[in-house]
Design an enzyme around this catalytic site. Structure first.
Site, PDB file in Angstrom:
ATOM      1  N   HIS A  96      44.072 -17.517  44.161  1.00 50.23           N
ATOM      2  CA  HIS A  96      42.808 -18.145  44.568  1.00 50.23           C
ATOM      3  C   HIS A  96      41.640 -17.936  43.619  1.00 50.23           C
ATOM      4  CE1 HIS A  96      45.032 -18.533  48.255  1.00 50.23           C
ATOM      5  NE2 HIS A  96      44.842 -17.279  48.626  1.00 50.23           N
ATOM      6  N   ASP A 138      50.835 -13.871  43.679  1.00 55.27           N
ATOM      7  CA  ASP A 138      51.378 -12.530  43.933  1.00 55.27           C
ATOM      8  C   ASP A 138      52.322 -12.474  45.126  1.00 55.27           C
ATOM      9  OD1 ASP A 138      49.279 -12.967  45.710  1.00 55.27           O
ATOM     10  OD2 ASP A 138      48.170 -11.159  45.149  1.00 55.27           O
TER      11      ASP A 138
END
EC number: 2.7.1.17
Length: 484
Positions: free
Chosen positions: A72, A232
């Protein structure tokens, strides 16, 4: 023997593992810290990556590398490939109002249909809208938007600003993967939704080319193959070799609950983000802002380390004699309450003990994650077992309480760098054309010992906290000058 490298460029640090491509055996590793804060100059990530590589003894013998990174984060580049301002990270909540504005303009259901997500302050689109509103001159300069792993992959391949790179600022050479693109708020099953990008930023811009799971981004100037990389959580799922029926609960700076599914998820409530995974499937995910830092806070208050906090917690019974913590210390993403604070309640003179406080901290943290699990399973995802990962998962008290909070068996994989491992698997996949099947070591199996009263008490306290936060928000809105 061919070696592959995987990188985890997380909020706190950069870690690299170098493994045997055939067996997955760890050959060497390295790490370097990242600066604190919710906005960071990406140059710090690049410096940390180089330092981590040096700490691992360099890349000699490595034939392929891939980067997993925090999702993000907004890396805004100008036409010369220079970073325009410090990157806003996933945990920067200043764009909460921007998220509400985008939802009001587009509609939550329409966002879910087109992208699989509904904007919250974490997502890249809301940060771009904040930039447009708060720093219009910077927004006007944006020529390309990248995510942390996209930008690092680009730099690793030799691209970057003139004078700072071998190949220069070729913005069209930016690449990403499905998992990270799916967390932007302007990418969906049909690719980038440029109308939604313009809705956020105010104009179109170069976006990274989206690669497939086994596709390579290119090579480094030294000839090392560079894999697509991943967000991730998707990298962690790949590192764990998660399959259908597995739900991963990760306790790090943030807490995440996610599963690998064949079918895409679109939740119009915004509770579950319908992300993509790193293998071509889907990764429905719920995130909480308050996870391991809850334990950090109570360890400080009680003057103990994490091991002693766990020992204290196990001296208390399930339910902490009625003490309940709703751990919204830094606001919260799930539920979406960016301006909330924490609440500790249910204390009596008899129950206010160090063991009960320690137990309430662990129960509160895990109950927040269990609410996330409920949201995921409500959409049809099956939870046959919980894979509990993150540093806190190694604490015996956290494991014990998890088996009492979650209504499913808990499996604790051995400590490992699963994001970096997932990136290494991806590098091996790009190198060999075959997805690796490296073994996963398990540290503990805990059968479900579900204690329903823990969740029931937490649910009542959380509902009260949500109601009071909403009431406070309405009061502030009514009292603000703009509402007069």
């Amino acid at each position: 023997m061919p070696l592959v490298a995987g990188v985890d460029s997380s909020t706190q640090s950069c870690k690299i593992v170098i493994r045997d491509a055939a067996t997955g055996a760890l050959v060497r590793s390295g790490r370097a810290p990242h600066p604190d804060g919710t906005e960071v100059d990406p140059a710090a990530w690049w410096g940390a990556l180089l330092s981590a590589i040096g700490d691992a003894g360099g890349l000699e013998g490595v034939e392929a590398i891939a980067i997993g990174g925090q999702q993000h984060g907004m890396v805004a580049l100008d036409a010369d490939g220079r970073v325009i301002r410090d990157a806003l990270l996933w945990n920067d909540t200043r764009s909460a109002q921007a998220a509400l504005d985008l939802i009001a303009e587009v509609g939550a259901g329409e966002y879910a249909r087109r992208t699989g997500v509904v904007p919250v302050a974490s997502f890249t689109a809301t940060k771009l809208r904040w930039l447009r509103d708060a720093e219009p001159e910077n927004a006007a300069r944006v020529a390309a938007v990248a995510l942390p792993h996209d930008w690092l992959t680009w730099r690793l391949r030799g691209y970057g600003p003139t004078g700072e790179s071998v190949l220069g600022p070729v913005l069209d050479e930016l690449t990403t993967d499905r998992s990270d693109a799916s967390g932007t708020g302007y990418w969906g099953a049909d690719g980038y939704d440029r109308d939604l990008l313009v809705q956020a930023l105010g104009h179109d811009a170069v976006l990274p080319r989206v690669l497939g799971p086994a596709e390579a981004a290119g090579r480094t100037p030294d000839g090392i193959l560079v894999g697509a990389g991943a967000g991730d959580n998707a990298a962690a799922a790949l590192g764990l070799d998660a399959a259908s029926g597995d739900v991963v609960v990760s306790i790090g700076t943030s807490g995440t609950v996610f599963a690998v599914t064949d079918d895409a998820i679109a939740d119009a409530s915004g509770t579950v983000a319908g992300f993509a995974d790193a293998t071509g499937r889907s990764l429905p995910l719920v995130a909480t802002l308050n996870a391991a830092r809850v334990l950090d806070a109570f360890a400080r208050v009680l003057g103990v380390d994490h091991d002693e906090l766990g020992r204290l917690a196990l001296e208390a019974g399930p339910g902490a004699s009625g003490a309940v913590l709703v751990p919204y210390f830094e606001g919260e993403r799930t539920p979406n309450l960016p301006d909330a604070t924490a609440r500790l309640e249910g204390l009596t003179l008899a129950s206010t003990t160090r063991p009960n406080l320690a137990r309430a901290a662990i129960e509160g943290m895990l109950c927040g994650l269990a609410d996330g699990l409920d949201a995921v399973t409500s959409l049809g995802v099956v939870a046959d077992r919980i894979l509990l990962i993150g540093g806190a998962a190694q604490n015996p008290a956290v494991r014990t309480v998890a088996s009492q909070v979650f209504d499913a068996p808990v499996v604790v994989p051995a400590p490992g760098e699963y994001v970096a491992d997932g990136a290494a698997r991806q590098a091996a996949w790009a190198l060999t054309g075959t997805r690796p099947t490296w073994p996963i070591e398990v540290a503990a199996h805990l059968p479900s010992d579900h204690r329903a009263h823990i969740r029931e008490r937490y649910a009542r306290a959380a509902a009260d906290r949500i109601d009071s936060t909403s009431a406070d928000r309405r009061t502030r809105r009514e009292e603000s000058p703009s509402s007069m």
